[in-house]
Design a protein around this motif. Structure first.
Motif, PDB file in Angstrom:
ATOM      1  N   TYR A  60       0.817  -1.000  -0.225  1.00 47.61           N
ATOM      2  CA  TYR A  60       0.550   0.091  -0.021  1.00 47.61           C
ATOM      3  C   TYR A  60       1.286   1.510   0.067  1.00 47.61           C
ATOM      4  O   TYR A  60       0.927   2.165  -0.622  1.00 47.61           O
ATOM      5  CB  TYR A  60      -0.943  -0.240   1.140  1.00 47.61           C
ATOM      6  N   ALA A  61       1.760   1.411   0.940  1.00 50.02           N
ATOM      7  CA  ALA A  61       2.705   2.412   0.994  1.00 50.02           C
ATOM      8  C   ALA A  61       3.534   2.604  -0.489  1.00 50.02           C
ATOM      9  O   ALA A  61       3.682   3.575  -0.559  1.00 50.02           O
ATOM     10  CB  ALA A  61       3.356   2.667   1.691  1.00 50.02           C
ATOM     11  N   ASP A  62       3.892   1.821  -1.445  1.00 48.08           N
ATOM     12  CA  ASP A  62       4.845   2.165  -2.125  1.00 48.08           C
ATOM     13  C   ASP A  62       3.780   2.294  -3.590  1.00 48.08           C
ATOM     14  O   ASP A  62       3.605   3.181  -3.964  1.00 48.08           O
ATOM     15  CB  ASP A  62       4.643   0.398  -2.957  1.00 48.08           C
ATOM     16  N   GLU A  63       2.453   1.701  -3.324  1.00 46.69           N
ATOM     17  CA  GLU A  63       1.289   2.877  -4.753  1.00 46.69           C
ATOM     18  C   GLU A  63       1.154   4.192  -4.432  1.00 46.69           C
ATOM     19  O   GLU A  63       0.509   4.526  -5.755  1.00 46.69           O
ATOM     20  CB  GLU A  63      -0.072   1.527  -4.383  1.00 46.69           C
ATOM     21  N   LYS A  64       1.250   4.366  -2.638  1.00 44.18           N
ATOM     22  CA  LYS A  64       1.022   6.118  -2.528  1.00 44.18           C
ATOM     23  C   LYS A  64       2.587   6.336  -2.820  1.00 44.18           C
ATOM     24  O   LYS A  64       2.292   7.301  -3.094  1.00 44.18           O
ATOM     25  CB  LYS A  64       0.702   5.892  -1.434  1.00 44.18           C
ATOM     26  N   GLY A  65       3.261   5.663  -2.528  1.00 40.87           N
ATOM     27  CA  GLY A  65       4.621   6.650  -2.992  1.00 40.87           C
ATOM     28  C   GLY A  65       5.363   7.260  -1.680  1.00 40.87           C
ATOM     29  O   GLY A  65       5.963   8.295  -1.385  1.00 40.87           O
TER      30      GLY A  65
END
Length: 331
Positions: free
Chosen positions: A142-147
């Motif tokens: 999720y963090a990766d998707e949000k940058g």
């Protein structure tokens, strides 16, 4: 055991150079200066108007509440929450505050649980979290998707422990026996020195701190048998489940068992002949020593009170409060 675990996971890093990855306990950083954690660019006294919004695991709520109350000069005390359950927590004395200060403190002290606090940190809805584990695989995705990248550091030691009903005669299991119980290979207590009775292995819900630890540090890649009817959805689930089940087994953080629940509904058991205690956790002889983590967003302002508090926790400057909370200091 702590040294072994540290050596085994020091090589695990995320695509964000200073955030914690993997489903296992995250990369452990011993000294914030040696590992590139910059000193705060400003030092400001905390107040209700500038204190960071804190959040985290159910099991770390006493530490978070005590930390903020001590730093803000607010009275607090250990109390049982008898209106909902008999667990112990550090409760701020809200009645001593003005209405305005009361609302400010309630805004600062959030408790969205492990998964919820990580998601809220990634979304920018809180400032600093203290959790019973590092970021999970789903949360990292999720963090990766949000940058978004996170900074995480250990602040205290805990342990992952196994519980049975006090009437169950089994007081120790090997790591292999625990793994075989939860893969379904061992189904009767008689196989591990207990009564001739079917084992009821309770589990926690996905993404809970307890379930992440079970899957990663205990099962270590083994597939747990699917038992939907055995899932508990709250921290107290193992205690409710085992209270009336002499043939059950469940798991929980040691701190939650020893300090927050602190009753005789369940009995902690040893692993590989070592019973979990503050001594065996501190010296690392208990096999499943874990780490309480503090996390912030990596894009944090280094002059903020949030970063100031994070740095202080990471460098052991609040070890007196960690110890007062009942946790074992990491540093």
């Amino acid at each position: 055991m702590v040294t072994t675990l540290l050596a085994a996971i020091l090589g695990l890093v995320s695509c964000n150079s200073d955030s914690e990855l993997s489903g296992n306990d995250p990369v452990l950083i011993i000294d914030p200066i040696e590992t590139g954690l910059d000193e705060p660019t400003a030092t400001t006294a905390l107040s209700l108007s500038n204190a960071p919004i804190t959040d985290g695991s159910d099991s770390t709520e006493p530490l978070r509440n005590l930390l903020m109350c001590r730093l803000l000069g607010i009275d607090c005390q250990w109390m049982q929450r008898l209106a909902t359950d008999a667990t112990w927590c550090v409760i701020p004395q809200y009645h001593t505050l003005s209405n305005e200060d009361n609302k400010a403190l309630q805004r600062i002290l959030q408790n969205r649980n492990t998964h919820g606090s990580f998601i809220s940190l990634i979304d920018g809805e809180n400032d600093i979290i203290i959790t019973a584990r590092g970021i999970s695989r789903d949360e990292q995705k999720y963090a990766d998707e949000k940058g978004v990248a996170l900074l995480s550091r250990p602040v205290a030691k805990d342990a992952f422990v196994f519980l049975v009903n006090p009437k169950n005669p089994v007081r120790n299991l090997s790591i292999e026996q625990i793994q075989k119980i939860y893969t379904g290979e061992i189904r009767n207590w008689r196989e591990v020195g207990g009564n001739d009775a079917t084992i009821n292995p309770y589990v926690r819900n996905p993404n809970s701190g307890s379930q992440e630890k079970m899957e990663t540090i205990v099962m270590d890649g083994l597939t747990m048998i699917d038992w939907p009817e055995m899932i508990g959805y709250v921290m107290l689930s193992p205690y409710y489940q085992l209270e009336n089940d002499e043939n059950g087994i469940a798991y929980t953080p040691f701190y939650y068992y020893d300090t927050i629940v602190n009753d005789d509904r369940t009995q902690v058991i040893g692993v590989n002949g070592i019973t979990p205690s503050k001594q065996t956790i501190e010296d690392g002889s208990y096999p499943y020593v874990t780490f309480v983590m503090s996390s912030v967003r990596a894009d944090i302002d280094k002059s903020s009170t949030t970063y100031q508090l994070f740095y202080q926790l990471a460098s052991g400057q609040h070890n007196d409060i960690v110890k007062e909370s009942g946790y074992i200091e990491y540093h």
